[in-house]
Enzyme design. Structure first.
Site, mmCIF file in Angstrom:
data_model
loop_
_atom_site.group_PDB
_atom_site.id
_atom_site.type_symbol
_atom_site.label_atom_id
_atom_site.label_comp_id
_atom_site.label_asym_id
_atom_site.label_seq_id
_atom_site.Cartn_x
_atom_site.Cartn_y
_atom_site.Cartn_z
ATOM 1 C CG ASP A 106 -58.065 29.882 28.644
ATOM 2 O OD1 ASP A 106 -57.417 29.497 29.632
ATOM 3 O OD2 ASP A 106 -57.780 29.601 27.467
HETATM 4 N N1 URA Z 1 -57.876 24.955 26.208
HETATM 5 C C1 URA Z 1 -57.790 26.292 26.072
HETATM 6 O O1 URA Z 1 -57.028 26.796 25.255
HETATM 7 N N2 URA Z 1 -58.550 27.067 26.873
HETATM 8 C C2 URA Z 1 -59.426 26.575 27.776
HETATM 9 O O2 URA Z 1 -60.116 27.326 28.458
HETATM 10 C C3 URA Z 1 -59.520 25.174 27.896
HETATM 11 C C4 URA Z 1 -58.724 24.388 27.103
#
Ligand code: URA
Length: 239
Positions: A106
């Site tokens: 993310d």
């Molecule tokens: N899980 C999440 O919630 N975000 C990420 O970036 C990776 C795994």
């Protein structure tokens, strides 16, 4: 492998096109085994011939593998939008045509992103069949509970009734708001959604390893380092 000189040089450097190599050859800037090469279509052996541009060797590697310590605010995409992409953090000397991030974090997640031009290996690494483990460090809004380890091991059901594969939770005994989690799959926003299902919230998230490959401790946020093909292949060997 035997390939044309212009192909060898342009495949290793995203800032140099084949027509530029032609021009460099005419200007005696390219040597093969120490001898100036006038013709850019000359065939060279990628294993045994030493190719130099302006005296600097252009070593041939079929693919490149880059470990990035992604900072927050950067997106795992190849296209420029409103935010900078992980590719914009790859320094000039590691830039190649066809680079992409093998897997996504993310925008507000930090940590290990593998960037490569090897589609085949990336495909194997990302295939849900291979269950490549990924380890995350998380800081939580509320203290973790003793029950978490067992709940994660049983498989958390996230919003919409989706059941996750068993995951390995380890709470930090010295800091009840911090923990690590190993996942064997990669659903959208998975770590955040798993903790939400436990009525908690992730306030900081960092990926610290992929398979047996850990984020290098000396790699500062936003920095890249080249890693070896065999290191990436080892990730699959242990799955
Ligand atoms: N899980 C999440 O919630 N975000 C990420 O970036 C990776 C795994």
């Amino acid at each position: 492998m035997v390939i044309r000189l212009d192909k060898l040089i342009s495949s290793q450097r995203s800032d140099i096109s084949r027509s530029m190599v032609k021009d460099f050859c005419r200007k005696n800037r390219v040597t093969v085994n120490g001898v100036a090469c006038k013709k850019s279509d000359t065939k060279v052996n990628t294993e045994s011939d030493i190719v130099c541009l302006d005296g600097e060797q252009i070593a041939y590697k079929e693919h490149i593998y880059i470990m990035l310590n992604k900072p927050q605010g950067v997106v795992c995409s190849t296209r420029d939008g409103d935010s900078p992409t992980v590719l914009s953090l790859v320094p000039e000397h590691l830039q190649r045509p066809g680079l992409f991030p093998a897997g996504r974090l993310d925008k507000d997640t930090e940590g290990f992103v593998l960037i490569t031009d090897d589609g085949e290996l990336a495909h194997k690494m990302l295939s849900p069949k291979n269950h490549v483990p990924k380890k995350y460090f998380a800081r939580l809004q509320k203290p973790w509970q003793e029950s978490y380890a067992e709940l994660f091991e049983q498989g958390i059901t996230i919003d919409g009734g989706e059941k996750c594969l068993p995951a390995e939770f380890e709470g930090d005994m010295n800091n009840k708001n911090e923990c690590t989690l190993i996942l064997h799959e990669g659903k959208f926003h998975q770590v955040k959604r798993m903790f939400e299902a436990l009525d908690n919230k992730v306030v900081f998230l960092k990926r610290i390893s992929i398979g047996n490959l850990s984020l290098d401790k000396n790699l500062a946020l936003g920095e890249c380092m080249e890693i070896l093909h065999k290191d990436v292949e080892n990730i699959l060997a242990i799955c």
